[in-house]
Design an enzyme around this catalytic site. Structure first.
Site, PDB file in Angstrom:
ATOM      1  CD  GLU B 135      -3.044  -0.874   0.145  1.00  0.00           C
ATOM      2  OE1 GLU B 135      -2.672  -0.643  -1.029  1.00  0.00           O
ATOM      3  OE2 GLU B 135      -4.236  -0.989   0.462  1.00  0.00           O
ATOM      4  CB  THR B 187      -5.487   7.699  -3.457  1.00  0.00           C
ATOM      5  OG1 THR B 187      -6.008   6.561  -4.144  1.00  0.00           O
ATOM      6  CG2 THR B 187      -5.665   7.484  -1.969  1.00  0.00           C
TER       7      THR B 187
END
Lengths: 314, 314
Positions: B135, B187
């Site tokens: 991530e 994001t």
């Protein structure tokens, strides 16, 4: 309203203390205690008036609209036949201003007693709606996190006030130690010092903890309950109003408490434990702190009251 | 580290999509889906290198440190004998940038596959710690609300990231409809538009809802789940990045969905339903909205994957 009143004209109820603002559950989580509890005798009359008296020395307001037991019944009376009145005699064992739901106990006790004498025409949710008028009389704010656990018993989640949405949460056995240092913290002051804005990152931490605490209760997971008993938003601000708070918390956890925090808006401080023996060790530590400071205090060791307001002579 | 490697040198795993930021559970609640899922073939080698290839057209970074499957295994390799390497072949069925945990699937899939081939030396928590490096490679942030449900399956609460504290939450059967409108929401943009501060009264509403949602899952209470699926903090800000959001939500709930919101940081939108038939009616409404706007889109009807990453040929 058609009433199916019982032949009984007088009932005595035990209206217990409660803990609101359960650490990370500010404004949404409350817990009902077995001890202390007020004793209230309520009599149904046909005098169309609400009469309030007390058997102890507390200077309660005796005007029904200003009294936390009277205001809810005034509201209830709007739905009752005109010639319906109540005499209320209160023995106040929960000291007003202690932060363990003294006003909620009077409000909830009066409503549950009246509802019983009237033949139970109202649901628990309706009883809470009435009891909220008692909280409004006491503090100006209709908060439900004391009256809800006082009427439902156990641990209650107030997901929402408007509309009212109350959820009972099961939990493993818990012992509660409460210390009430004899200082005054006014609810209005405790509200005023809170910041209107909080950091998003702190809010996220808080909702992780509240989610963990609810899961810990429902999954009977003491470890998770303990890890989740953390408040990064309210406690850092309010605890400065309570002398000895940091020391009480540190020594209580050192003595085996799962965790705890400020009860309501203080000044009482509570700690949760898995068993009675630990709860008594926590009591010893709390007493040590306030004896050291030289501050008068009461300490209660009790457990969760799963029933709420109890009818005594029925 | 002493390894008890299996004779098997190659394993294929199915690494599922996940939904993070579950409405009021921003940053703390995630859910694992049965569909779509990436297929990954991982081979244990003695070449001390990590080699990544793909069987589809996506332009993945093939440098291990920059790849979401490679970065976690580079981290794992620090604890392994020097002559340990992995060949990874990825069939990417979860479109990168869709907001349903594409990077988490690659990271979790690689870690679970490698752990199996090595004889399961690592716990699930350790696997999550490795997967977080995937991530970080993808977005710069070690967030666990996709990798945790991807490895644990079901619905997971991430109470805390430092230290890592993950709790599996049981839930009643739920069907999930996901629509992925073909627009890009970065994001980093979705993070940037969030305010750093929130109103305390909104935070309180949010933690009432998160507490209600957790209780709803654990008590199998669809009504409570539905009432708690409300986000007063993130959704009002982020939903403006997603065309048709308000309409999709309104029509989905009209079609019987319990509720839903933005999946991850978008652009996918998800809705929860109690049964497959309702989930398909929700799909029809979502398609109607995006056909009306003239925006390309994928829609998935699926259910909760309680297992997480699955080993296929073992």
């Amino acid at each position: 309203m058609q009433l199916n009143t019982t032949p009984q004209r007088t009932i005595t109820v035990s209206a217990p203390a409660t803990i609101a603002n359960l650490v990370c559950g500010f404004d949404i989580l409350g817990l009902c205690l077995n001890h202390p509890a007020d004793e209230m005798q309520v009599t149904l009359t046909d005098k169309s008036a609400i009469h309030i008296s007390s058997t102890d020395g507390y200077a309660l307001p005796y005007e029904a609209s200003e009294n936390t037991a009277g205001a809810p019944l005034l509201e209830m009376k709007k739905l009752l036949p005109e010639q319906t009145g109540f005499d209320i005699v209160i023995k106040k064992n929960i000291k007003p201003g202690s932060g363990i739901g003294s006003s909620a106990a009077s409000a909830a006790g009066a409503v549950v007693a009246a509802n019983h004498l009237l033949g139970n025409p109202f649901t628990r949710e309706e009883m809470i709606q009435f009891a909220l008028f008692g909280e409004k009389a006491a503090s100006g704010v209709k908060h439900a996190d004391n009256v809800a656990p006082c009427i439902y018993g156990g641990i209650t989640l107030i997901r929402s006030i408007f509309p009212l949405d109350i959820i009972s949460l099961s939990a493993p056995p818990l012992w509660v130690t409460v210390v009430h240092p004899q200082i005054e913290v006014r609810t209005s002051d405790a509200r005023q010092i809170l910041k209107k804005q909080v950091l998003l990152k702190d809010a996220i931490k808080q909702w992780g903890n509240i989610a963990g605490l609810v899961a810990g209760f429902l999954q009977n997971d003491y470890g998770l309950i303990s890890r989740s008993l953390e408040d990064v938003i309210i406690e850092p601000v309010r605890s400065i109003l309570i002398p000895g708070f940091a020391e009480v918390k540190k020594l209580s956890i050192g003595a085996g408490a799962l965790g705890g925090g400020i009860s309501g808006s203080g000044p009482s401080v509570f700690m949760l434990s898995t068993d009675e023996e630990t709860a008594h060790r926590v009591k010893d530590q709390m007493q040590k702190v306030y004896e050291g400071i030289g501050l008068d205090h009461f300490v209660y060791v009790t457990s969760i009251n799963t029933q709420g307001v109890k009818l005594i002579n029925h």
